[in-house]
Design a protein around this motif. Structure first.
Motif, mmCIF file in Angstrom:
data_model
loop_
_atom_site.group_PDB
_atom_site.id
_atom_site.type_symbol
_atom_site.label_atom_id
_atom_site.label_comp_id
_atom_site.label_asym_id
_atom_site.label_seq_id
_atom_site.Cartn_x
_atom_site.Cartn_y
_atom_site.Cartn_z
ATOM 1 N N MET A 184 56.766 19.795 -3.904
ATOM 2 C CA MET A 184 56.072 19.929 -2.657
ATOM 3 C C MET A 184 55.625 18.535 -2.194
ATOM 4 O O MET A 184 55.149 17.730 -2.978
ATOM 5 C CB MET A 184 54.856 20.845 -2.853
ATOM 6 N N TRP A 185 55.781 18.271 -0.897
ATOM 7 C CA TRP A 185 55.338 17.019 -0.308
ATOM 8 C C TRP A 185 53.954 17.179 0.303
ATOM 9 O O TRP A 185 53.650 18.219 0.884
ATOM 10 C CB TRP A 185 56.305 16.575 0.783
ATOM 11 N N LYS A 186 53.135 16.159 0.165
ATOM 12 C CA LYS A 186 51.812 16.118 0.783
ATOM 13 C C LYS A 186 51.659 14.787 1.491
ATOM 14 O O LYS A 186 52.192 13.764 1.045
ATOM 15 C CB LYS A 186 50.699 16.231 -0.264
ATOM 16 N N GLU A 187 50.902 14.818 2.580
ATOM 17 C CA GLU A 187 50.591 13.609 3.333
ATOM 18 C C GLU A 187 49.120 13.657 3.702
ATOM 19 O O GLU A 187 48.579 14.728 3.987
ATOM 20 C CB GLU A 187 51.438 13.560 4.603
ATOM 21 N N GLY A 188 48.474 12.511 3.663
ATOM 22 C CA GLY A 188 47.061 12.476 4.014
ATOM 23 C C GLY A 188 46.529 11.065 4.032
ATOM 24 O O GLY A 188 47.279 10.092 3.946
ATOM 25 N N SER A 189 45.222 10.962 4.148
ATOM 26 C CA SER A 189 44.550 9.667 4.164
ATOM 27 C C SER A 189 43.343 9.731 3.243
ATOM 28 O O SER A 189 42.760 10.790 3.033
ATOM 29 C CB SER A 189 44.075 9.316 5.576
ATOM 30 N N ILE A 190 42.999 8.571 2.708
ATOM 31 C CA ILE A 190 41.833 8.460 1.847
ATOM 32 C C ILE A 190 41.121 7.157 2.205
ATOM 33 O O ILE A 190 41.777 6.141 2.475
ATOM 34 C CB ILE A 190 42.241 8.524 0.351
ATOM 35 N N ARG A 191 39.801 7.189 2.244
ATOM 36 C CA ARG A 191 39.016 5.998 2.572
ATOM 37 C C ARG A 191 38.368 5.471 1.290
ATOM 38 O O ARG A 191 37.722 6.206 0.556
ATOM 39 C CB ARG A 191 37.929 6.335 3.590
ATOM 40 N N VAL A 192 38.547 4.169 1.064
ATOM 41 C CA VAL A 192 37.972 3.501 -0.106
ATOM 42 C C VAL A 192 37.288 2.229 0.371
ATOM 43 O O VAL A 192 37.942 1.345 0.938
ATOM 44 C CB VAL A 192 39.057 3.166 -1.156
ATOM 45 N N ASN A 193 35.978 2.150 0.155
ATOM 46 C CA ASN A 193 35.204 0.962 0.539
ATOM 47 C C ASN A 193 35.499 0.508 1.967
ATOM 48 O O ASN A 193 35.704 -0.684 2.230
ATOM 49 C CB ASN A 193 35.443 -0.180 -0.449
ATOM 50 N N GLY A 194 35.597 1.470 2.883
ATOM 51 C CA GLY A 194 35.817 1.156 4.287
ATOM 52 C C GLY A 194 37.260 0.949 4.691
ATOM 53 O O GLY A 194 37.558 0.799 5.872
ATOM 54 N N GLU A 195 38.176 0.924 3.732
ATOM 55 C CA GLU A 195 39.597 0.766 4.040
ATOM 56 C C GLU A 195 40.271 2.138 4.005
ATOM 57 O O GLU A 195 39.989 2.950 3.129
ATOM 58 C CB GLU A 195 40.288 -0.155 3.032
#
Length: 75
Positions: free
Chosen positions: A1-12
């Motif tokens: 299964m493919w997943k796509e997303g975003s994650i924020r780390v220390n403002g980036e």
């Protein structure tokens, strides 16, 4: 299964794409479920795993983003 997303780390913000198996695999990161993973920051690839490391994490924030994804998605 493919997943796509975003994650924020220390403002980036890191945008990711990953392919997961239903269970751990010899091709997964550390024998886990993720067999493919790309992390991009500002449009640049900063980490890429495709059944092996093509680009290891570029810096501390990228490493932390990877570890967060592994903790939540690899097992």
């Amino acid at each position: 299964m493919w997943k796509e997303g975003s994650i924020r780390v220390n403002g980036e913000v890191f945008h990711y794409w990953m392919k997961q198996y239903d269970k751990g695999s010899e091709w997964g990161i550390d024998g886990g479920r993720i067999s493919k993973l790309m992390l991009k920051r500002n449009g640049c690839i900063v980490c890429n795993y495709d059944r092996g490391w093509d680009i290891e994490p570029a810096d501390e924030n990228t490493q932390l983003a990877l570890e967060l994804l592994l903790h939540s998605e690899n097992w």
